[in-house]
Design a protein around this motif. Structure first.
Motif, short mmCIF file in Angstrom:
data_model
loop_
_atom_site.label_atom_id
_atom_site.label_comp_id
_atom_site.label_asym_id
_atom_site.label_seq_id
_atom_site.Cartn_x
_atom_site.Cartn_y
_atom_site.Cartn_z
N VAL A 52 0.92 -0.90 -0.03
CA VAL A 52 -0.15 -0.08 -0.17
C VAL A 52 1.11 1.11 0.02
O VAL A 52 1.00 2.60 -1.08
CB VAL A 52 -0.52 -0.09 1.23
CG1 VAL A 52 -1.92 1.59 1.51
CG2 VAL A 52 -2.03 -1.11 1.09
N ALA A 53 1.84 1.33 0.78
CA ALA A 53 3.04 2.40 0.73
C ALA A 53 3.10 3.25 -0.56
O ALA A 53 4.08 3.71 -1.13
CB ALA A 53 3.91 1.83 1.48
N ALA A 54 4.46 1.88 -1.56
CA ALA A 54 4.32 1.73 -2.66
C ALA A 54 3.30 2.10 -3.59
O ALA A 54 3.90 3.09 -3.92
CB ALA A 54 5.04 0.17 -2.91
N MET A 55 2.40 1.80 -3.81
CA MET A 55 1.04 2.07 -4.84
C MET A 55 0.18 3.28 -4.14
O MET A 55 -0.27 3.51 -5.14
CB MET A 55 0.72 0.94 -4.66
CG MET A 55 0.82 -0.61 -5.24
SD MET A 55 -0.47 -1.74 -5.53
CE MET A 55 -1.53 -0.97 -6.10
N HIS A 56 -0.04 4.21 -2.81
CA HIS A 56 -0.74 4.81 -2.59
C HIS A 56 -0.51 6.12 -1.74
O HIS A 56 -0.23 7.48 -1.85
CB HIS A 56 -2.07 4.28 -2.33
CG HIS A 56 -2.64 3.59 -3.01
ND1 HIS A 56 -3.13 3.93 -4.11
CD2 HIS A 56 -2.89 2.07 -3.26
CE1 HIS A 56 -3.75 2.80 -5.47
NE2 HIS A 56 -3.90 1.76 -4.74
N THR A 57 0.21 5.23 -0.86
CA THR A 57 0.15 6.43 0.72
C THR A 57 1.23 6.32 0.53
O THR A 57 1.89 8.28 1.64
CB THR A 57 -0.35 5.98 1.90
OG1 THR A 57 0.83 4.61 1.97
CG2 THR A 57 -2.03 5.28 1.67
N GLY A 58 2.82 6.20 0.11
CA GLY A 58 4.44 6.64 0.74
C GLY A 58 4.13 6.25 2.40
O GLY A 58 3.39 5.36 3.60
N PRO A 59 4.86 7.47 3.25
CA PRO A 59 4.90 7.00 4.83
C PRO A 59 3.83 6.68 5.75
O PRO A 59 3.79 6.22 6.70
CB PRO A 59 6.24 8.13 4.96
CG PRO A 59 6.72 7.93 4.23
CD PRO A 59 5.84 8.17 2.44
N ALA A 60 2.63 7.48 4.97
CA ALA A 60 1.13 8.16 5.83
C ALA A 60 0.66 6.83 5.29
O ALA A 60 -0.82 6.40 5.43
CB ALA A 60 -0.03 8.69 4.56
N VAL A 61 0.98 5.08 5.26
CA VAL A 61 0.51 4.22 5.00
C VAL A 61 -0.05 3.58 6.71
O VAL A 61 -1.25 3.42 6.72
CB VAL A 61 1.03 2.76 4.65
CG1 VAL A 61 2.28 2.80 5.45
CG2 VAL A 61 0.34 1.49 5.08
N ALA A 62 0.38 4.25 7.68
CA ALA A 62 -0.26 4.12 8.88
C ALA A 62 -1.50 4.91 8.98
O ALA A 62 -2.53 4.47 9.50
CB ALA A 62 1.28 4.56 10.03
N ILE A 63 -1.41 6.20 8.64
CA ILE A 63 -2.88 6.80 8.45
C ILE A 63 -3.67 5.88 7.86
O ILE A 63 -4.69 5.94 8.88
CB ILE A 63 -3.04 8.22 7.97
CG1 ILE A 63 -1.14 9.02 8.66
CG2 ILE A 63 -4.12 8.56 8.35
CD1 ILE A 63 -1.36 10.43 8.01
N SER A 64 -3.52 5.60 6.87
CA SER A 64 -4.77 4.61 6.69
C SER A 64 -5.03 3.67 7.49
O SER A 64 -6.29 2.95 7.65
CB SER A 64 -4.24 3.96 4.97
OG SER A 64 -4.12 5.01 3.88
N ILE A 285 8.37 1.31 7.06
CA ILE A 285 8.57 2.19 5.83
C ILE A 285 10.02 3.19 6.79
O ILE A 285 10.80 3.47 6.22
CB ILE A 285 7.28 3.58 6.01
CG1 ILE A 285 6.10 2.66 5.57
CG2 ILE A 285 7.89 4.42 5.30
CD1 ILE A 285 6.01 2.63 3.80
N GLY A 286 10.13 2.61 8.02
CA GLY A 286 11.47 3.14 8.80
C GLY A 286 12.53 2.41 8.32
O GLY A 286 13.37 2.85 8.32
N MET A 287 12.57 1.48 7.91
CA MET A 287 13.62 0.70 7.50
C MET A 287 14.06 0.93 6.05
O MET A 287 15.02 0.86 5.87
CB MET A 287 13.97 -1.26 7.97
CG MET A 287 13.62 -1.33 9.36
SD MET A 287 12.81 -3.06 9.62
CE MET A 287 14.15 -3.93 8.93
N VAL A 288 13.18 0.64 5.53
CA VAL A 288 13.85 1.21 3.92
C VAL A 288 13.12 1.91 3.49
O VAL A 288 11.57 2.06 3.85
CB VAL A 288 13.34 -0.39 2.79
CG1 VAL A 288 14.10 -0.20 1.83
CG2 VAL A 288 14.30 -1.41 3.28
N PRO A 289 13.54 2.38 1.96
CA PRO A 289 12.57 3.81 1.92
C PRO A 289 10.84 3.24 0.83
O PRO A 289 11.11 2.39 0.21
CB PRO A 289 13.33 4.63 0.50
CG PRO A 289 14.86 4.16 1.13
CD PRO A 289 14.36 3.13 1.71
N TYR A 290 9.57 3.55 1.07
CA TYR A 290 9.18 3.13 0.34
C TYR A 290 8.68 2.67 -1.16
O TYR A 290 8.34 1.44 -1.14
CB TYR A 290 7.27 3.69 0.78
CG TYR A 290 7.54 4.92 -0.36
CD1 TYR A 290 7.12 4.99 -1.07
CD2 TYR A 290 8.04 6.23 0.90
CE1 TYR A 290 6.98 5.74 -1.37
CE2 TYR A 290 7.35 7.36 0.04
CZ TYR A 290 7.25 7.66 -1.29
OH TYR A 290 7.23 8.77 -2.23
#
Length: 483
Positions: A52-64, A285-290
């Protein structure tokens, strides 16, 4: 009796209480917590955050994940009250049958049935793919004909998927208490693997990977990316992860002291799942760029190897494969109880509502297993994933609205439950609206397939259920006695 009166004829809750009294009440709070966590925290916790982070949200996947959890939480409150007031097999199907009537109960149950059929086939297929990937480095490899669904990449049948679904059905057939014991052990192992990933991953987090936390919006081939549009797309994709609490409610007829066990099991398992999902998403997300998680089938393994922990990656992935059995057990128990309730009420052939000599609904169980094996063996169904969410969201909307009808009858023909949905009458409406918003965010293909499944359900009801149901025969008997 008019057409409207026919399709809205309601079941007496005392009848369900009597019919389900033969089921053995053995499940405790810890069993329901394990069942809920095992079903909700399935394969998706190791794959979905990165995808999901790679397709839509970036780091904000936690908000989703948090927003999807809020929607699920609103409905979970409704489920908790319904299951405490009416601890019947079949969850939403039986409840809606009591509060809204036969036809609407059938539609809610039929929508849930799509979830169990497809989700079980998906998890079985996913377990097969991951297990084959673990065995391949050891030189153990099945031919393509026994590794894929019919007509897919040279496949005839997915043998491992067939075997694991059959094994889980055999385990559940031995009794829910035995299945619950296995579930409890596997859930402990799976949660241990998740915590191991979190603790090891915390040592490799780079703050730069969280910037910008909400990337700027732009459209892509996969749909919206970044901004609140991307977060919304992520919610619709993620919501699939949280629907497992229905599997708890479906087994409420086998709960000890359901007034306490059901609310604690439903709400407790969802809370544990939310914490684990958000923690994994943030660490990942913190370990590797999304961006590096794009097209990765194993983002957790990728992150751990990138951080220099290949052994931990292998351990986590191995436990994750066996942890998939927890989702299979939970959904098999819930799906079989739903089919049993259809047969119990005559909505499908009454053979399905029969119990064996140990008072177990194993006819419904093996029917479920055979159909799921056929789906997994014969159909390539990756494109149907959102149909699982679509069917469940329809049931969620029914249950949320059902609280209004339930409240009018509590303390009368339905017992006053020990747990009630807070902030009534606002929260049930919010649960309905939130579920509708998530449903609207599903792609057009998911909505079309959900519509097709709905039409099939309506045809079955009017061709069979409306004439063969318990309520139809009871009405015929009453009319006969009056003549």
């Amino acid at each position: 009796m008019s057409f409207w009166q026919t399709i809205t004829r309601k079941e007496d809750p005392n009848v369900y209480q009597d019919k389900d009294s033969h089921l053995i009440r053995t499940l405790r709070v810890r069993d329901f917590l394990a069942l809920g966590v095992g079903t909700i925290v399935s394969t998706s916790i190791f794959t979905l955050p990165g995808e999901v982070a790679a397709m839509h949200t970036g780091p904000a996947v936690a908000i989703s994940f948090l927003l999807a959890a809020i929607v699920a939480g609103l409905v979970a409150f409704a489920y908790a009250e319904m299951s405490a007031a009416m601890p019947f097999a079949g969850s939403a199907y039986s409840w809606i049958n009591v509060v809204f009537g036969e036809f609407f109960g059938w539609i809610a149950g039929w929508a849930l049935l799509a979830e169990y059929f497809i989700a079980l086939a998906f998890v079985g297929s996913g377990l097969s793919a991951n297990l084959r990937a673990l065995l391949a480095p050891m030189g153990l490899k099945l031919p393509a004909s026994l590794s894929n669904a019919f007509g897919t990449d040279g496949g005839i049948i997915d043998l491992i998927s067939l075997v694991v679904i059959g094994l889980v059905a055999f385990l559940v057939a031995k009794g829910v208490s035995q299945a619950a014991r296995v579930e409890n052990i596997l859930v402990i192992l799976k949660v241990g693997a998740i915590l191991l990933f979190i603790f090891v991953g915390l040592t490799a987090i780079k703050a730069a990977n969280f910037t910008p936390f909400i990337p700027k919006y732009h459209p892509t081939a996969n749909g919206p990316f970044g901004g609140w549009q991307g977060i919304y797309a992520g919610v619709s994709m993620i919501f699939l992860s949280y629907i497992g609490f229905d599997s708890i409610a479906a087994n409420s007829a086998e709960a000890k002291d359901p007034q306490k066990t059901m609310p604690r099991g439903i709400l407790g398992s969802l809370l544990i799942a939310v914490v684990l999902f958000v923690a994994v998403a943030l660490v990942l997300i913190g370990m590797v760029p999304y961006m590096k998680y794009a097209n990765s089938a194993e983002p957790v393994g990728l992150a751990l190897r990138s951080a220099g922990h290949p052994v931990v990656a292998s351990v986590v992935q191995t436990i994750a494969v066996f942890g998939m059995f927890t989702a299979l057990i939970g959904m098999t128990m819930a799906g079989s109880r739903l089919i049993y309730s259809f047969g119990r009420d005559g909505m499908l052939p009454k053979f399905l509502g029969g119990l064996d000599k140990e008072n177990r609904p194993n006819r419904a169980l093996w029917t479920l297993a055979i159909i799921v094996i056929l789906i997994g063996a014969l159909f390539p169904f990756a494109f149907l994933s959102q149909l699982i969410s679509a069917g469940t969201l329809i049931a969620f909307m029914f249950v949320s609205l059902g609280i209004y009808a339930l409240r009018k009858r509590e303390g009368k023909d339905i017992p006053e439950p020990a747990f009630k949905m807070p902030f009534y009458p606002v929260l049930p409406a919010l649960g309905f609206v939130a579920s509708l918003i998530v449903f609207w965010g599903l792609d057009i293909q998911a909505k079309l397939y959900a519509g097709g499944w709905f039409v099939l359900g309506v045809i079955i009801y009017f061709a069979y259920g409306i004439r063969h149901s318990y309520l139809a025969k009871k009405g015929a008997d009453v009319n006969g006695d009056n003549q």
